[in-house]
Design an enzyme around this catalytic site. Sequence first.
Site, PDB file in Angstrom:
ATOM      1  N   LYS A 141       0.828  -1.209   0.000  1.00  0.00           N
ATOM      2  CA  LYS A 141       0.000   0.000   0.000  1.00  0.00           C
ATOM      3  C   LYS A 141       0.861   1.257   0.000  1.00  0.00           C
ATOM      4  CE  LYS A 141      -4.171  -1.765   2.336  1.00  0.00           C
ATOM      5  NZ  LYS A 141      -5.043  -1.625   3.537  1.00  0.00           N
ATOM      6  N   VAL A 143       3.651   1.740  -1.407  1.00  0.00           N
ATOM      7  CA  VAL A 143       4.195   1.989  -2.742  1.00  0.00           C
ATOM      8  C   VAL A 143       3.301   2.936  -3.522  1.00  0.00           C
ATOM      9  CG1 VAL A 143       4.647   0.877  -4.984  1.00  0.00           C
ATOM     10  CG2 VAL A 143       5.490  -0.167  -2.886  1.00  0.00           C
ATOM     11  N   ASP A 145       1.864   5.535  -2.701  1.00  0.00           N
ATOM     12  CA  ASP A 145       2.074   6.959  -2.432  1.00  0.00           C
ATOM     13  C   ASP A 145       2.911   7.624  -3.520  1.00  0.00           C
ATOM     14  OD1 ASP A 145       0.645   6.647  -0.109  1.00  0.00           O
ATOM     15  OD2 ASP A 145       2.431   6.380   1.154  1.00  0.00           O
ATOM     16  N   LYS A 177     -22.261  -6.683  -6.038  1.00  0.00           N
ATOM     17  CA  LYS A 177     -21.615  -7.466  -4.977  1.00  0.00           C
ATOM     18  C   LYS A 177     -22.645  -8.326  -4.237  1.00  0.00           C
ATOM     19  CE  LYS A 177     -17.919  -4.119  -4.099  1.00  0.00           C
ATOM     20  NZ  LYS A 177     -17.360  -3.167  -3.130  1.00  0.00           N
ATOM     21  N   CYS A 213     -26.715   1.148   7.243  1.00  0.00           N
ATOM     22  CA  CYS A 213     -25.496   1.849   6.820  1.00  0.00           C
ATOM     23  C   CYS A 213     -25.261   1.613   5.339  1.00  0.00           C
ATOM     24  CB  CYS A 213     -24.291   1.367   7.625  1.00  0.00           C
ATOM     25  SG  CYS A 213     -24.502   1.494   9.399  1.00  0.00           S
ATOM     26  N   GLY A 217     -28.120   2.568  -1.458  1.00  0.00           N
ATOM     27  CA  GLY A 217     -29.113   1.501  -1.475  1.00  0.00           C
ATOM     28  C   GLY A 217     -28.908   0.416  -2.509  1.00  0.00           C
ATOM     29  N   ASP A 296     -23.506  -2.499   4.937  1.00  0.00           N
ATOM     30  CA  ASP A 296     -22.476  -2.159   3.952  1.00  0.00           C
ATOM     31  C   ASP A 296     -21.774  -0.859   4.330  1.00  0.00           C
ATOM     32  OD1 ASP A 296     -21.083  -2.704   1.570  1.00  0.00           O
ATOM     33  OD2 ASP A 296     -22.338  -1.323   0.430  1.00  0.00           O
ATOM     34  N   ASN A 306      -4.147   2.468   5.815  1.00  0.00           N
ATOM     35  CA  ASN A 306      -3.522   1.374   6.546  1.00  0.00           C
ATOM     36  C   ASN A 306      -4.137   1.124   7.917  1.00  0.00           C
ATOM     37  OD1 ASN A 306      -1.832   0.741   4.500  1.00  0.00           O
ATOM     38  ND2 ASN A 306       0.059   1.484   5.453  1.00  0.00           N
ATOM     39  N   ILE A 307      -4.896   2.077   8.437  1.00  0.00           N
ATOM     40  CA  ILE A 307      -5.547   1.862   9.737  1.00  0.00           C
ATOM     41  C   ILE A 307      -7.065   1.912   9.593  1.00  0.00           C
ATOM     42  CG2 ILE A 307      -3.607   2.695  11.109  1.00  0.00           C
ATOM     43  CD1 ILE A 307      -5.158   5.353  11.447  1.00  0.00           C
ATOM     44  N   GLN A 308      -7.561   1.532   8.416  1.00  0.00           N
ATOM     45  CA  GLN A 308      -9.010   1.545   8.186  1.00  0.00           C
ATOM     46  C   GLN A 308      -9.749   0.674   9.191  1.00  0.00           C
ATOM     47  OE1 GLN A 308     -10.244   0.340   4.237  1.00  0.00           O
ATOM     48  NE2 GLN A 308     -12.090   1.550   4.399  1.00  0.00           N
ATOM     49  N   LYS A 336     -20.150  -5.970   5.631  1.00  0.00           N
ATOM     50  CA  LYS A 336     -18.853  -5.656   5.045  1.00  0.00           C
ATOM     51  C   LYS A 336     -17.856  -5.306   6.141  1.00  0.00           C
ATOM     52  CE  LYS A 336     -18.237  -1.725   2.792  1.00  0.00           C
ATOM     53  NZ  LYS A 336     -18.379  -0.763   1.672  1.00  0.00           N
TER      54      LYS A 336
END
Length: 778
Positions: A141, A143, A145, A177, A213, A217, A296, A306-308, A336
Amino acid sequence: MEEDNSEADYGYESAPKKMKTEWSRSYSNKAMEMMKKMGYQTDKGLGKQSQGRLEPIVAFQQDGRKGLGLKQGTFLALGDNWDSEEIIIPEEVNWISNSDNFTFSCEDLLSFIKCGSHKRTLEGETQFVEPDILDGILNAKNVFDNLNEVDLRRARSRSNPFETIRSSIFQNRAAVKMANIDSMLDFMFTNPKDKTGCRLLHDQELLYFADICAGPGGFSEYILYRKSWEAKGFGFTLKGPNDFKLDKFFAGSPESFDPYYGVNNDGDVYIEANQDSFNTYIRKHTPEGVHFVMADGGFSVEGEENIQEILSKQLYLCQCLTALKILRSNGSFVCKLFDIFTPFSVGLIYLMYKCFDRISIIKPNSSRPANSERYLVCKWKNDDTRNICQYLNHINNILNQNNDEDVLEIVATDLIKEDVDFYDYIKKSNDSIGKNQILGLRKITAYCNNNQLKELRQSECRRKCLDLWNLPDKLRQAPENKSTEKFVEEFMSDWFEDKSFFNSTSEELLSMEDLHKKIDSVFDWYFVPVGRRETNVNASSFFICTTRGKLLRYTDMKKWEPVEYMFEISPKSLFYGELVFEYNGEGRTQTRVCCLHIIDGIILGGKDIRRLPLSERLRMCAMFAKSLNKPYKEGNVLTVRSKKLYKLRDLEMFFAEMRHYTLKDNSSRLGISLNSDESKFFVPGGLLLLCEICHNFSSKMSKSRNMLYYIDRSKNVSYYKDQMPIEVQNILYASFRNTFARRLVWKWTNTCQVEEQSIKVDERVLYRDDLKQFIFNR
């Protein structure tokens, strides 16, 4: 790498960024102004009837030359053979079953809480994933940037084998999905089954679902596309720019979908009162709870990808908590998630694992391989999840306090590791999805470096997946704006050439002679109560809904005219009904509101019911009305109701259900209660009699066997039902047209007609005692 809905570039890369922006804006504005002058409307096709594709045809996108600042060291070798990457269609699904009962009390659960300083990194979170895989994800990830955003977006589109599926016929990729997930799980959401493999839905039962969430829709649009009005959905999401966009539901009409925003009217799922009020609202409609929940949730984490997982921990928790509150026993849940490396996330999944019979963590093909997205699927909710619900509520309240300390663990890590099956499952899932994500990230990087690389299997993957997911291979289109007559022709199909029955009038019952002449067997006839012509329109008529918000009725002038009241009816519907007043309260404080009562149906939301037996048609009409109605919605929402069908021989039972109500003018009328406290009621003005048996048949009661037998008058042959040949059974019951053409009406011209043991004062009308005597003697 998460969802990227950026608009496409149109080949002017060489211009400076500011110049390109001004050029694009100027060109677009002028073109749009010209189109609007010619009648163009946003979100409508360019065809004469507003039909046609809504998406622009993408121009050739020049890949261009790499600019200054390129760091060659950040790219992979050009010679990598990416076409050898394995593609699995359909995806493998691995379940883990919960074999042990969860015996921990609330006090036990509270002892699991571990707090500490807020973490701002996933580095070192290797208890549930191999260290080299976690490092590989984070490094891959990083990279990005150093990569150009436009090149990156194009490389992602070229490298993903499933990219050209896009949003298919739906408003966004989320719907695709859900179609993918539903298919890979054997359609467990749109066709739920119990643990024995039998259908979970009872006959004529709506499929209830919730979408939380979930704006705008897409998940719900897919469910309504698959199930139409036979499903009823409840939505909960944040109000604002990402709210539900019901006007964009082209594939599945939203009349059966009911958005709700909680006691605070903001849709904030973090608030306990909002969760509880959503649960209360759902239980008013279906006391058992919904059959399944979809979640979702997500938000922008730009610059902090990186800290999602850490940023999303409370969202994870509240979606799971709300689902536990609103689900019925044996219900299912899909949510999700992103990374699940931290003890908090794994502990939450462990608790959900203990609340359901089994769980699975899946990565559908429609989810881009380079992102961390995955889905938690929970199947068959256990009966008692109260302790875990209370515990998760407590955790959520702590998180809402914004303390200096954060909740780091909600289940002791040692306890999780002791459950070897669960621990191994989570670790294998993280390792497997992590490896594929690293591969996807490296592939995008390589495609960024070499604009000649292209995934050659996209067309094949699109074709295979759409076929497997049972989706049409076509582009999304706005609904066609056809003429009413064209719609009638399509709806009526083989009946269109001979639609004279539209203009037929019902025969009136005026005497005992009429009864004997027109009713051969009381076993073949049913009735529904009809109104008193209180509204501004004449008696019962046909209604048609061609497109959303366009309800028309057929008048005595043989024309289709708009209905003056706003009823929410699913498009592609054609039925027979009437506008009546329903009353609330009695005396001077009484109120009334116009309602639409369905008497019989031909097409309901695209579902053809015309050839079903009368009782089946009315059951379908009742489901249709129940799906559309929003009785607890704030505001002026008008009611659609299906008439209750009574057997003619149950006439006295019908009258026993009625009672006298005092109207605003102090007159007393027999009315039918419409709610439990009898405050809401309908005052009939007569009965409409309908025959269920085709005109060539009649039935009689056998004195020897005390069973009905059916007489085919055209062949003078009789059958008991259990001995009737299939070909005779297929023609025994009357279609809508056959029933409609022979309908009879008993009008109540004065109140004494329907009083018990009434005295005859007018020989020109039929009395209740006359009908009672006729039924008794037959």
